[in-house]
Write a protein that holds these residues in place. Structure first.
Motif, short mmCIF file in Angstrom:
data_model
loop_
_atom_site.label_atom_id
_atom_site.label_comp_id
_atom_site.label_asym_id
_atom_site.label_seq_id
_atom_site.Cartn_x
_atom_site.Cartn_y
_atom_site.Cartn_z
N LEU A 169 -93.85 -18.29 -37.79
CA LEU A 169 -94.58 -19.23 -36.94
C LEU A 169 -95.80 -19.70 -37.69
CD1 LEU A 169 -94.42 -17.36 -33.53
CD2 LEU A 169 -93.12 -19.40 -34.20
N PHE A 170 -96.00 -21.00 -37.76
CA PHE A 170 -97.20 -21.55 -38.36
C PHE A 170 -98.29 -21.65 -37.30
CE2 PHE A 170 -94.39 -23.99 -41.57
CZ PHE A 170 -94.48 -22.95 -42.49
N THR A 171 -99.46 -21.11 -37.62
CA THR A 171 -100.60 -21.20 -36.71
C THR A 171 -101.77 -21.87 -37.44
OG1 THR A 171 -101.97 -19.92 -35.18
CG2 THR A 171 -101.46 -18.85 -37.26
N HIS A 172 -102.95 -21.91 -36.83
CA HIS A 172 -104.16 -22.44 -37.49
C HIS A 172 -103.95 -23.89 -37.95
CE1 HIS A 172 -107.90 -22.26 -39.81
NE2 HIS A 172 -108.12 -21.08 -39.28
N MET A 173 -103.17 -24.66 -37.18
CA MET A 173 -102.84 -26.02 -37.62
C MET A 173 -103.94 -26.99 -37.20
SD MET A 173 -98.79 -25.97 -36.73
CE MET A 173 -99.07 -25.39 -35.06
N SER A 174 -104.48 -27.68 -38.17
CA SER A 174 -105.53 -28.66 -37.91
C SER A 174 -104.90 -30.03 -37.65
CB SER A 174 -106.48 -28.68 -39.10
OG SER A 174 -107.59 -29.50 -38.81
N HIS A 175 -105.72 -31.10 -37.76
CA HIS A 175 -105.15 -32.44 -37.51
C HIS A 175 -104.28 -32.92 -38.67
CE1 HIS A 175 -109.22 -34.29 -39.06
NE2 HIS A 175 -108.81 -33.27 -39.76
N GLY A 176 -104.08 -32.06 -39.66
CA GLY A 176 -103.15 -32.36 -40.74
C GLY A 176 -101.71 -32.05 -40.37
N VAL A 177 -101.49 -31.62 -39.13
CA VAL A 177 -100.12 -31.39 -38.64
C VAL A 177 -99.94 -32.19 -37.36
CG1 VAL A 177 -98.49 -29.72 -37.71
CG2 VAL A 177 -100.00 -29.06 -39.60
N ASP A 178 -98.91 -33.04 -37.35
CA ASP A 178 -98.58 -33.82 -36.15
C ASP A 178 -97.34 -33.19 -35.52
OD1 ASP A 178 -97.86 -35.60 -34.23
OD2 ASP A 178 -97.99 -37.38 -35.51
N ILE A 179 -97.55 -32.51 -34.41
CA ILE A 179 -96.48 -31.74 -33.79
C ILE A 179 -95.37 -32.65 -33.25
CG2 ILE A 179 -97.32 -31.57 -31.40
CD1 ILE A 179 -96.38 -28.57 -33.49
N THR A 180 -95.67 -33.95 -33.09
CA THR A 180 -94.65 -34.87 -32.58
C THR A 180 -93.68 -35.30 -33.69
OG1 THR A 180 -95.90 -36.91 -32.99
CG2 THR A 180 -96.30 -35.82 -30.89
N LYS A 181 -94.02 -34.95 -34.94
CA LYS A 181 -93.18 -35.36 -36.07
C LYS A 181 -92.15 -34.28 -36.38
CE LYS A 181 -95.71 -38.23 -39.30
NZ LYS A 181 -96.76 -38.14 -40.29
N ASN A 182 -91.03 -34.71 -36.97
CA ASN A 182 -90.05 -33.74 -37.43
C ASN A 182 -90.26 -33.49 -38.92
OD1 ASN A 182 -87.90 -32.21 -38.09
ND2 ASN A 182 -86.32 -33.67 -37.41
N TYR A 183 -90.75 -32.30 -39.25
CA TYR A 183 -91.00 -31.99 -40.66
C TYR A 183 -89.77 -31.37 -41.34
CZ TYR A 183 -95.97 -32.88 -39.86
OH TYR A 183 -97.18 -33.47 -39.57
N ASN A 184 -88.66 -31.34 -40.63
CA ASN A 184 -87.43 -30.74 -41.17
C ASN A 184 -87.67 -29.34 -41.72
OD1 ASN A 184 -85.50 -32.75 -40.68
ND2 ASN A 184 -86.49 -34.00 -42.28
N LEU A 185 -88.35 -28.53 -40.92
CA LEU A 185 -88.60 -27.15 -41.35
C LEU A 185 -87.28 -26.39 -41.36
CD1 LEU A 185 -91.86 -26.48 -39.28
CD2 LEU A 185 -91.68 -27.01 -41.71
N PRO A 186 -87.14 -25.43 -42.27
CA PRO A 186 -85.88 -24.67 -42.32
C PRO A 186 -85.66 -23.85 -41.04
CG PRO A 186 -87.36 -24.09 -44.15
CD PRO A 186 -88.11 -25.02 -43.26
N ALA A 187 -84.41 -23.44 -40.84
CA ALA A 187 -84.10 -22.59 -39.68
C ALA A 187 -84.99 -21.35 -39.71
CB ALA A 187 -82.63 -22.20 -39.73
N GLY A 188 -85.50 -20.96 -38.57
CA GLY A 188 -86.33 -19.75 -38.51
C GLY A 188 -87.79 -19.99 -38.86
N VAL A 189 -88.18 -21.25 -39.04
CA VAL A 189 -89.59 -21.58 -39.31
C VAL A 189 -90.03 -22.61 -38.27
CG1 VAL A 189 -91.24 -22.48 -40.99
CG2 VAL A 189 -89.22 -21.21 -41.78
N ASN A 190 -91.05 -22.27 -37.49
CA ASN A 190 -91.47 -23.15 -36.39
C ASN A 190 -92.99 -23.19 -36.27
OD1 ASN A 190 -88.80 -23.72 -35.09
ND2 ASN A 190 -88.81 -21.50 -34.91
N PRO A 191 -93.53 -24.32 -35.80
CA PRO A 191 -94.95 -24.33 -35.48
C PRO A 191 -95.18 -23.49 -34.22
CG PRO A 191 -94.02 -26.56 -35.36
CD PRO A 191 -92.88 -25.61 -35.55
N ALA A 192 -96.24 -22.71 -34.18
CA ALA A 192 -96.57 -21.96 -32.96
C ALA A 192 -97.03 -22.96 -31.90
CB ALA A 192 -97.67 -20.95 -33.25
N GLN A 193 -96.93 -22.55 -30.65
CA GLN A 193 -97.41 -23.42 -29.57
C GLN A 193 -98.30 -22.61 -28.65
OE1 GLN A 193 -95.00 -26.30 -28.01
NE2 GLN A 193 -93.49 -26.24 -29.64
N THR A 194 -99.30 -23.28 -28.11
CA THR A 194 -100.21 -22.59 -27.19
C THR A 194 -99.42 -21.96 -26.06
OG1 THR A 194 -101.83 -24.28 -27.68
CG2 THR A 194 -102.27 -22.91 -25.75
N GLY A 195 -99.65 -20.69 -25.83
CA GLY A 195 -99.02 -20.01 -24.70
C GLY A 195 -97.63 -19.48 -24.98
#
Ligand SMILES: Nc1ccn([C@@H]2O[C@H](COP(=O)(O)O)[C@@H](O)[C@H]2O)c(=O)n1
Length: 255
Positions: free
Chosen positions: A223-249
């Motif tokens: 899980l990727f955390t500590h994401m600043s405005h350099g990450v747009d969660i609405t975009k598809n970054y084509n992360l590999p299987a098993g790698v995801n941005p963390a989400q609040t809650g």
């Protein structure tokens, strides 16, 4: 990192203000176990999150390093402890506790500090800190959590759960990467998808660099955390299987 950044009108910050999918708090996690709850880092949104989850009490906090975005909630927590006539317990390596003493000299009226340089047992978890390079900001600590084997017989070829929490690191040496092998879960900070600033000015991995690290240490889930405005969660970054941005809650069952 918190998004929106107050000073910024970039697309990600504007989306955070309007749509809200990019609205993010400073990184933090709550570990629940038979021992009770252990909050990992206590940033400036501590009170907002306690209110959001309708939590009235907190007894124990583990700190990765004494930077504003990881500790700014401590005075407010100490104040809550005072009104609830309870002591709060803070766990961190000795140098982090020494910095806290300088920054907030009054906190030990209400908080009890525990040096966990040599590790800490929390319910079923053995917790071990290690020092990690934090770029222009010096160093931080990361924590590895190993679930102790219990009486329940594990299935053949399985072993107790292991995870690591490493929100603020960059360019880890081979020695600093060692605790990241054999993990079921790695929570790691990535400020940007790709950070263009000079390396000397940087302090946290970007996703592109983190993916190289992951290819090496191969956690089952990241899980990727500590994401600043350099990450747009609405975009598809084509992360590999098993790698995801963390989400609040978000909530995870650990093992
Ligand atoms: N000595 C420091 C350095 C930074 N902080 C806080 O950490 C956050 C991220 O900082 P960057 O320099 O990596 O952008 C930010 O909230 C800083 O205020 C700190 O507390 N002490």
């Amino acid at each position: 990192m918190g998004v929106p950044r107050v000073y910024c009108s970039c697309e990600v910050c504007m989306e955070a203000r309007t749509g809200g999918r990019n609205r993010r708090y400073r990184s933090s996690a709550l570990l629940s176990s038979s021992e009770g709850e252990l909050l990992i880092d206590c940033g400036p949104e501590w009170r907002t999150q306690m209110e959001h989850y309708e939590k009235r009490k907190l007894g124990h906090v583990l700190i990765t390093h004494a930077h504003f975005d990881h500790i700014a909630g401590l005075p407010e927590w100490a104040d809550a402890c005072r009104w609830q006539q309870q002591s709060g317990h803070v766990y961190a390596p000795a140098d982090v506790l020494a910095t806290l003493r300088k920054m907030f000299p009054w906190l030990e009226n209400q908080l009890v500090y525990h040096d966990c340089s040599s590790g800490l047992q929390w319910g079923a978890w053995q917790i071990q800190p290690w020092k990690v390079f934090h770029g222009k900001n010096g160093y931080s600590y990361a924590y590895r959590f190993d679930k102790l084997a219990d009486n329940i017989k594990l299935a053949k070829d399985s072993r107790p759960y292991r995870f690591a929490y490493c929100p603020d690191a960059i360019n880890l040496s081979a020695e600093q990467q060692a605790p990241l092998f054999g993990l079921d879960l790695l929570v790691i900070g990535t400020n940007f998808y790709k950070e263009e600033a000079d390396f000397e000015t940087r302090s946290v991995y970007d996703m592109v660099e983190a993916l190289e690290l992951l290819a090496h240490v191969q956690p089952k889930l990241t899980l990727f955390t500590h994401m600043s405005h350099g990450v747009d969660i609405t975009k598809n970054y084509n992360l590999p299987a098993g790698v995801n941005p963390a989400q609040t809650g978000m909530q995870l069952e650990l093992g």
